[in-house]
Design a protein around this motif. Sequence first.
Motif, PDB file in Angstrom:
ATOM      1  N   UNK A  25     -35.851 -13.920 -22.154  1.00 22.77           N
ATOM      2  CA  UNK A  25     -35.084 -14.987 -21.288  1.00 22.77           C
ATOM      3  C   UNK A  25     -34.396 -14.457 -20.162  1.00 22.77           C
ATOM      4  N   UNK A  26     -33.545 -13.262 -20.361  1.00 20.53           N
ATOM      5  CA  UNK A  26     -33.133 -12.493 -19.138  1.00 20.53           C
ATOM      6  C   UNK A  26     -33.051 -11.026 -19.634  1.00 20.53           C
ATOM      7  N   UNK A  27     -33.078 -10.343 -18.396  1.00 21.79           N
ATOM      8  CA  UNK A  27     -33.219  -8.706 -18.340  1.00 21.79           C
ATOM      9  C   UNK A  27     -32.443  -8.147 -17.618  1.00 21.79           C
ATOM     10  N   UNK A  28     -32.257  -6.785 -17.546  1.00 18.76           N
ATOM     11  CA  UNK A  28     -31.521  -6.053 -16.888  1.00 18.76           C
ATOM     12  C   UNK A  28     -29.953  -6.770 -16.472  1.00 18.76           C
ATOM     13  N   UNK A  29     -29.504  -6.921 -17.768  1.00 18.45           N
ATOM     14  CA  UNK A  29     -28.084  -7.457 -17.860  1.00 18.45           C
ATOM     15  C   UNK A  29     -26.995  -6.491 -17.615  1.00 18.45           C
ATOM     16  N   UNK A  30     -26.060  -6.869 -16.690  1.00 20.44           N
ATOM     17  CA  UNK A  30     -24.897  -5.929 -16.627  1.00 20.44           C
ATOM     18  C   UNK A  30     -24.158  -5.547 -17.916  1.00 20.44           C
ATOM     19  N   UNK A  31     -23.983  -4.446 -18.252  1.00 30.03           N
ATOM     20  CA  UNK A  31     -23.074  -4.158 -19.408  1.00 30.03           C
ATOM     21  C   UNK A  31     -21.741  -3.944 -19.083  1.00 30.03           C
TER      22      UNK A  31
END
Length: 324
Positions: A55-61
Amino acid sequence: MTDSTVRRFQEENARDENEREDEEEDELVCPECGGRLESDTERGETVCSECGLVVEEDEIDRGPEWRAFDSAEKDEKSRVGAPTTKMMHDEGLSTNIGWQDKDAYGNSLSSRQRQKMQRLRTWNERFRTRDSKERNLKQALGEIDRMASALGLPENVRETASVIYRRALDDDLLPGRSIEGVATASLYAAARQAGTPRSLDEVANVSRVGKDEIARTYRYVARELGLEIEPADPKSYVPRFASDLELSDEAERRARQLLDSAQKAGIHSGKSPVGLAAAAVYAASLLTNEKVTQNEVSEVADISEVTIRNRYHELLEAEEDIAT
């Protein structure tokens, strides 16, 4: 406001809250199959646990980049708050009330508020230095910071000097000696350890104690604390002297060569490293056709012109002997 109006407001608030909960539930379910969504922190993705849809990618950790395996390690690695420092008597852990009589918006305080803040500063200062040891540290570390600023020493030297003074205080080396004397000796030792030495004359010029007391206290502190300090290298003074005299890189390199020749010839033993460095800089300026007088070098190095002349001839003779 009537009861019907109040009831209407309550119904609208309840409806808005239900809509927000529905939106949050929609965000937590897969848009394809309605399965539960899970966050994959290693890949920075949000995926469906049923069908595997990303559903989402390249999220900020937003978590820390370090790992901790117990609570003690977690507290140790946490970066919340200002770092501790040995340059303050309380290591920077206590509250410091600023001297500006202004509020958070930059507006001036009223006379009543100013009086209140002054009382708070007074009591805060009393609580920060509750015993004689803390008052001793506060005075000494303030002296170290003042002298280091006057001598142009970096922060790591000030930190080392603060640690040396704390060790001297813990080992009960201060009775019979002045706070200023031990503080000056600690700074002199720290500067030599860091490879940015200052001569005793330079340190004495910014200190409140005499040269003889500094030298005597330095030898005592170094012996009692077991400080491993190598003899000062004359070449460590050359960059500062050359910079103050605005000499070229070629002159600085030539001065280093003269000192290397002196070391090979063995004439540096028993000589003042400051005198050798000053003479090498003066000789190098003549060899590179850069006009510098003995008086200018004497003022920069804080050493007599007679010493410069004597060392100057010895350096040139040593280089000639090695060359032949």
